[in-house]
Structure formats: C-alpha cells, structure tokens
Design an enzyme around this catalytic site. Structure first.
Site, PDB file in Angstrom:
ATOM      1  N   GLU A 254       0.891  -1.177   0.000  1.00  0.00           N
ATOM      2  CA  GLU A 254       0.000   0.000   0.000  1.00  0.00           C
ATOM      3  C   GLU A 254       0.918   1.213   0.000  1.00  0.00           C
ATOM      4  OE1 GLU A 254      -3.189   0.072  -0.329  1.00  0.00           O
ATOM      5  OE2 GLU A 254      -3.667  -2.043  -0.012  1.00  0.00           O
ATOM      6  N   CYS A 288      -2.283   9.208   2.489  1.00  0.00           N
ATOM      7  CA  CYS A 288      -1.992   8.707   1.142  1.00  0.00           C
ATOM      8  C   CYS A 288      -3.154   9.031   0.216  1.00  0.00           C
ATOM      9  CB  CYS A 288      -1.758   7.207   1.179  1.00  0.00           C
ATOM     10  SG  CYS A 288      -3.092   6.334   1.999  1.00  0.00           S
TER      11      CYS A 288
HETATM   12  P1  NAP Z   1       8.142   5.317   4.659  1.00  0.00           P
HETATM   13  O1  NAP Z   1       9.279   6.231   4.897  1.00  0.00           O
HETATM   14  O2  NAP Z   1       8.122   4.494   3.447  1.00  0.00           O
HETATM   15  O3  NAP Z   1       8.069   4.394   5.958  1.00  0.00           O
HETATM   16  C1  NAP Z   1       7.061   3.432   6.106  1.00  0.00           C
HETATM   17  C2  NAP Z   1       7.566   2.328   7.008  1.00  0.00           C
HETATM   18  O4  NAP Z   1       8.674   1.685   6.382  1.00  0.00           O
HETATM   19  C3  NAP Z   1       8.057   2.803   8.366  1.00  0.00           C
HETATM   20  O5  NAP Z   1       7.729   1.843   9.325  1.00  0.00           O
HETATM   21  C4  NAP Z   1       9.554   2.866   8.151  1.00  0.00           C
HETATM   22  O6  NAP Z   1      10.307   2.738   9.338  1.00  0.00           O
HETATM   23  C5  NAP Z   1       9.764   1.660   7.278  1.00  0.00           C
HETATM   24  N1  NAP Z   1      11.015   1.683   6.541  1.00  0.00           N
HETATM   25  C6  NAP Z   1      11.726   2.739   6.091  1.00  0.00           C
HETATM   26  N2  NAP Z   1      12.819   2.319   5.433  1.00  0.00           N
HETATM   27  C7  NAP Z   1      12.805   0.965   5.474  1.00  0.00           C
HETATM   28  C8  NAP Z   1      13.650  -0.052   4.967  1.00  0.00           C
HETATM   29  N3  NAP Z   1      14.758   0.241   4.290  1.00  0.00           N
HETATM   30  N4  NAP Z   1      13.327  -1.327   5.195  1.00  0.00           N
HETATM   31  C9  NAP Z   1      12.214  -1.644   5.874  1.00  0.00           C
HETATM   32  N5  NAP Z   1      11.363  -0.730   6.382  1.00  0.00           N
HETATM   33  C10 NAP Z   1      11.655   0.565   6.173  1.00  0.00           C
HETATM   34  O7  NAP Z   1       6.748   6.087   4.668  1.00  0.00           O
HETATM   35  P2  NAP Z   1       6.209   7.135   5.735  1.00  0.00           P
HETATM   36  O8  NAP Z   1       6.932   8.419   5.514  1.00  0.00           O
HETATM   37  O9  NAP Z   1       6.200   6.550   7.100  1.00  0.00           O
HETATM   38  O10 NAP Z   1       4.682   7.246   5.297  1.00  0.00           O
HETATM   39  C11 NAP Z   1       4.271   8.076   4.295  1.00  0.00           C
HETATM   40  C12 NAP Z   1       4.062   7.323   3.003  1.00  0.00           C
HETATM   41  O11 NAP Z   1       3.190   6.228   3.212  1.00  0.00           O
HETATM   42  C13 NAP Z   1       3.411   8.181   1.948  1.00  0.00           C
HETATM   43  O12 NAP Z   1       4.027   7.968   0.704  1.00  0.00           O
HETATM   44  C14 NAP Z   1       1.974   7.668   1.929  1.00  0.00           C
HETATM   45  O13 NAP Z   1       1.300   7.875   0.718  1.00  0.00           O
HETATM   46  C15 NAP Z   1       2.170   6.224   2.224  1.00  0.00           C
HETATM   47  N6  NAP Z   1       0.935   5.623   2.753  1.00  0.00           N
HETATM   48  C16 NAP Z   1       0.239   4.777   1.933  1.00  0.00           C
HETATM   49  C17 NAP Z   1      -0.963   4.238   2.388  1.00  0.00           C
HETATM   50  C18 NAP Z   1      -1.766   3.319   1.512  1.00  0.00           C
HETATM   51  O14 NAP Z   1      -2.634   2.642   2.048  1.00  0.00           O
HETATM   52  N7  NAP Z   1      -1.523   3.252   0.213  1.00  0.00           N
HETATM   53  C19 NAP Z   1      -1.425   4.546   3.669  1.00  0.00           C
HETATM   54  C20 NAP Z   1      -0.690   5.405   4.459  1.00  0.00           C
HETATM   55  C21 NAP Z   1       0.512   5.935   3.990  1.00  0.00           C
HETATM   56  P3  NAP Z   1      11.060   3.995   9.992  1.00  0.00           P
HETATM   57  O15 NAP Z   1      10.055   4.748  10.698  1.00  0.00           O
HETATM   58  O16 NAP Z   1      12.059   3.389  10.882  1.00  0.00           O
HETATM   59  O17 NAP Z   1      11.686   4.757   8.870  1.00  0.00           O
END
Ligand code: NAP
Length: 480
Positions: A254, A288
């Site tokens: 997602e 998102c």
């Molecule tokens: P993110 O930076 O991609 O982080 C999401 C999760 O991934 C966090 O738990 C993060 O942990 C972890 N993560 C980061 N780098 C990683 C790696 N190398 N390996 C494994 N896990 C890793 O996203 P965000 O800034 O938290 O959230 C915003 C994004 O999420 C936006 O793009 C939004 O559109 C998207 N989103 C999508 C949906 C949907 O249903 N489509 C819903 C909500 C949000 P850390 O905190 O430790 O970095």
C-alpha cells in the site's frame, strides 16, 4: 484534555507474549511541543529474528484454531478498543500531531477493522466443482500463509496497524508488526488491546526500532516468514520488493499517492468545497488519500478557490489534543520543512502561494496554503505533498481535466465532482486509480477494498479482499 500518556502505554518490545526491554532506546517526540513523550525499545536484527521465532512457534496452534475462536478474540478487541477510544485518540494525537477530531476518526476507523475481520474470519469460502472434462472434481481450499511481517507508516498509527493485524489474525496467521519510529506508541497500545482480548502469546509480536533497514532485512530473509504486508512510500516499497523477490515472498504493498481532485462543469461548488476540506485537510493533508492536485473547470474556478480559501482560513491551528483546534502539528519539524520547501519551489516556478491562516511558531505547525496559477507538470502536481497545501490548476475541456488527473505514476484514489452521480461514475470509469470518491471527500471504509493501481501498490486491504492477502490458495484434484 490531559496531555499525559494513557496509563496502559507499553514501551517495550512484545515478543512471545512478553514485554521486553532493550539495551538501547528510541525517543518518541510530541511534534506539537517537541518534548519527549517516551523512551521505547530499540530492537536489533537479533530481536527481529527472536520475534520471528515466537510468531513461528505460535502459528502451530493459531493456524489450526477454529475461525470462531479467532473471530471472538477480534470482536473482543473491537469492544475494548471502542470502550477506550479516547486513550487511543490521545496517543495518536500526541505522537503524530493530528487534530483531535482526526485522531478520534482514525481510532474509530481502526477499531472497525477488528469488527469487520471478526465477521470475515468465519466467512472464508472454499469451492467445490466438477471439472468440465468430467474426469475429476476440483476443490479450492484456503489456508493461512504462516508468519506475516507487517510494516506501517506514521500517518495512521492505529488504522494501518489494525488494517493488517485484523485480517492476518482472522486468516490464522501470526504477525510481527513494525510501526514507524515516529509513532510506535499507538501500535504498542493496540497490541496490548489484543493481548487483553485473549490473543495467545506469540500471535502478535511488535518490534520498534531505529534501524528498520537491517532489522527488516533479517526478518525478510528468514525462511520462516511467509508474507510481507507493507504500507508506506513507493520508494521504500520498491526497496522491499527487491528483497522479497529474492525469496519470491508474497508482498502486499500500500504505497504513495498523488490524488487528483477533479471538479467538472455543472458540479455543485459548495459540496466540492466541503469535499475538498475533507480530502485535503483530514490529517492535515498527511494521508496517502489526500487530494494532492485540484483540477477545476474554468467556469467554477474563481468561486471554488475563493470559498476554499475562506474555509481554510476558518481553521484553528494548534496542538491536536486541544479539542478546539482543527489542524494539529505535522509529524515532525523535518516533515513540516519538506512541505515548506514544496511551497518555495512553487513560488520560484511563478505561482502565488497564499498562506491561509496563522500557525503557532513553536512545534511542527504549518498554516494551510492555497496556490493559484499552477501549471500541470509543475513541482506541486508531480510530488506527494503530504501536507495542507492545495495547488489549483484550471482546465476548459473535460478531456484535458481527465488526462491531467491521470498523468501520474501513482493511482491510489481520485476525487470526482460532477453534476450528478451518473456523470460521476462515467468519469470514474476513466480514472486510473484503485478508488474513486464521487461527489464526496472521503472513500475509506473497512468494508471496502482499499488499494491502488500503478505505483500506488499491489493487492488490496479491507473489504472481502483483505483476508485473502494472508491466505494461500490450494487446489485439490480428486476423483469422488
Ligand atoms: P516510509 O518512509 O516508506 O516508511 C514506512 C515504514 O517503512 C516505516 O515503518 C519505516 O520505518 C519503514 N522503513 C523505512 N525504510 C525501510 C527499509 N529500508 N526497510 C524496511 N522498512 C523501512 O513512509 P512514511 O513516511 O512513514 O509514510 C508516508 C508514506 O506512506 C506516503 O508515501 C503515503 O502515501 C504512504 N501511505 C500509503 C498508504 C496506503 O494505504 N496506500 C497509507 C498510508 C501511507 P522507519 O520509521 O524506521 O523509517
């Protein structure tokens, strides 16, 4: 409204039914005050693998338990969460910054996943058919995949956790949940609810960490892990897909969005503005599903923009836990500054961003902006802004509006405002997105399939599809 944490706010790792402390700690910050909220466990890769072991051990019994048994635990979790909904909302608002009404909305939505999947647990249907050739019967069976690794983002700390935990549990999978490091407390609170609801030890494990990359790598390379469910940015989703490809691991994704908000000739402007306020401003724009780009028909553009700006100016900005505020803090100063950089980029491209309101100077606050004179293809239309900034693009020909709306690598959701539902559906069928909200500013519902096309993701959560992300299909050929 008290700003202290709810009494039951765990801070350790949950592994095999025990709350464990760790050698080092992770600080959780309140973005409204920039003060420390809590110090929590900081898992190492070894602790990640320990969680895999616990989930694997618990799967033997949980995976073969009756659907009714699992359903009743989920239903009890819904009851507990609903009874303590304000604790959940307070945690969300304190660690994420969002306004109280958004936090209450999220907590309620999050609890609903427990109720919905308590009902779905008992409704998985197999299939029995005669082969057209007549040489055998075809039986389609479903069984739980096994250990699921669940990674969630910071923008919906409760709902993204329950949207994965509930279907995983309903299907008979055991889980390791890894919340985002900015907002881990809500996930720990949710896990405590599940423990109190009777989830056996090891069915739900939670690890919090400052080193998501190495910890996730250790977990995903462990052969006992059967599936990954990730919600977050497209960038990290692609990194994880490279890893899961090594083991051909099922991966539900997602990912990010860049939602167009299309207002067609003949649409009701007041209802479009009402919808825009929800689609843009829910969670302060950090969703998102947030409307990222506004495409407004020339005949309505002045009226829409003027009324939208007035509505934005009416928002009271301040700490989310103060119920009188409509717009809380962004999740961090870093995130706030990233949004301000988008505004600066828009200005340097010759647009006129108008700040609609005043934000407190302390904490990660930002006032909403409305940006007139935006060209399709500029910075604000190409990037996921994730904040309260509304770029307005004007179009004359509806075909141009639809073309520009679809002109993105993302495809999570679109908003269409048309003169009536019939025209709205006709346009919705042309939108390249997994979801379309027609003449309304919100679509999310636990009973509906949530997910995106193109680079917004793979698979669906919620609805009838959500449980199947955690079930393996098996076909039996048999002579009966
Ligand atoms: P993110 O930076 O991609 O982080 C999401 C999760 O991934 C966090 O738990 C993060 O942990 C972890 N993560 C980061 N780098 C990683 C790696 N190398 N390996 C494994 N896990 C890793 O996203 P965000 O800034 O938290 O959230 C915003 C994004 O999420 C936006 O793009 C939004 O559109 C998207 N989103 C999508 C949906 C949907 O249903 N489509 C819903 C909500 C949000 P850390 O905190 O430790 O970095």
């Amino acid at each position: 409204m008290a700003i202290s944490l709810p009494e039951r706010t765990p801070t350790g790792l949950l592994i095999g039914g025990d709350w464990l402390t760790t050698a080092t700690h992770l600080e959780v910050v309140n973005p409204a005050t920039l003060g420390t909220l809590a110090e929590i466990g900081d898992a190492s890769p070894a602790e990640g693998v320990q969680a895999v072991q616990a989930a694997h051990d618990a799967f033997a019994d949980w995976g073969s338990s009756s659907a009714r048994f699992r359903a009743e635990i989920l239903r009890k979790a819904f009851d507990i969460m609903t009874a303590e909904i304000e604790d959940c909302a307070r945690l969300i608002s304190l660690e994420n910054g969002k306004a109280w009404k958004d936090a209450m909305g999220e907590a309620t939505y999050a609890a609903e996943f427990f109720r919905w999947f308590s009902e779905e647990a008992a409704h998985v249907q197999g299939d029995f058919r005669y082969s057209p050739s007549g040489d055998k019967t075809i039986i389609t069976d479903y069984r739980p995949m096994g250990v699921a690794y669940l990674i969630t983002p910071w923008n919906f700390p409760a709902a993204m956790a329950t949207r994965k935990l509930a279907p995983a549990m309903a299907a008979g999978c055991t889980s390791i949940l890894k919340p985002a490091q900015e907002t881990p407390l809500t996930a720990l609170w949710v896990a405590d609810v599940l423990e109190r609801a009777g989830a056996p030890a090891g069915v739900v494990n939670v690890i919090t960490t400052s080193t998501s990359g190495p910890v996730s790598e250790a977990i995903l390379s462990d052969p006992r892990v059967a599936t990954l469910s990730f919600t977050g940015s497209t960038y990290v989703g692609k990194l994880l897909l490279e890893q899961t490809a090594q083991r051909v691991l099922p991966s539900s994704m997602e990912l990010g969005g860049n939602a167009p908000f299309l207002v067609l000739e003949g649409a009701d402007v007041d209802s479009a503005v009402e919808g825009a306020m929800v689609a843009k401003m829910r969670n302060g724009g950090s969703a998102c599903t947030a409307a990222n780009r506004f495409y407004i028909h020339a005949s309505l553009a002045d009226e829409f923009t003027t009324k939208f700006e007035a509505a934005l100016r009416g928002l009271k900005i301040g700490p989310g836990v103060d119920q009188s505020n409509d717009l809380g803090a962004m999740v961090s100063v870093k995130e706030r500054d990233k949004i301000l950089e988008f505004v600066q980029a828009a200005e340097s491209e010759g647009t006129t961003p108008t700040m609609a309101g005043d934000a407190p100077s302390d904490g990660a606050f930002i006032a909403p902006y409305i940006v007139r004179g935006v060209e399709h293809g500029s910075t604000l239309t190409r990037n996921e802004i994730f904040g309260p900034v509304a770029p307005i693009v004007i179009f004359e020909d509806p075909a141009d509006g639809i073309r520009m709306a679809n002109d993105t690598e993302y495809g999570l959701i679109s908003y269409v405002f048309a003169k009536d539902a019939g025209e709205g559906i006709k346009v919705a069928r042309q939108m390249e997105s997994g979801m379309v909200a027609i003449n309304r500013g919100i679509a999310s519902d636990p009973a509906a399939s949530f997910g995106g096309m193109k680079e917004s993701g793979l698979g669906r959560e919620g609805g009838f599809d959500g449980i199947h992300e955690f079930l393996e299909t098996q076909y039996f050929a048999v002579d009966l």
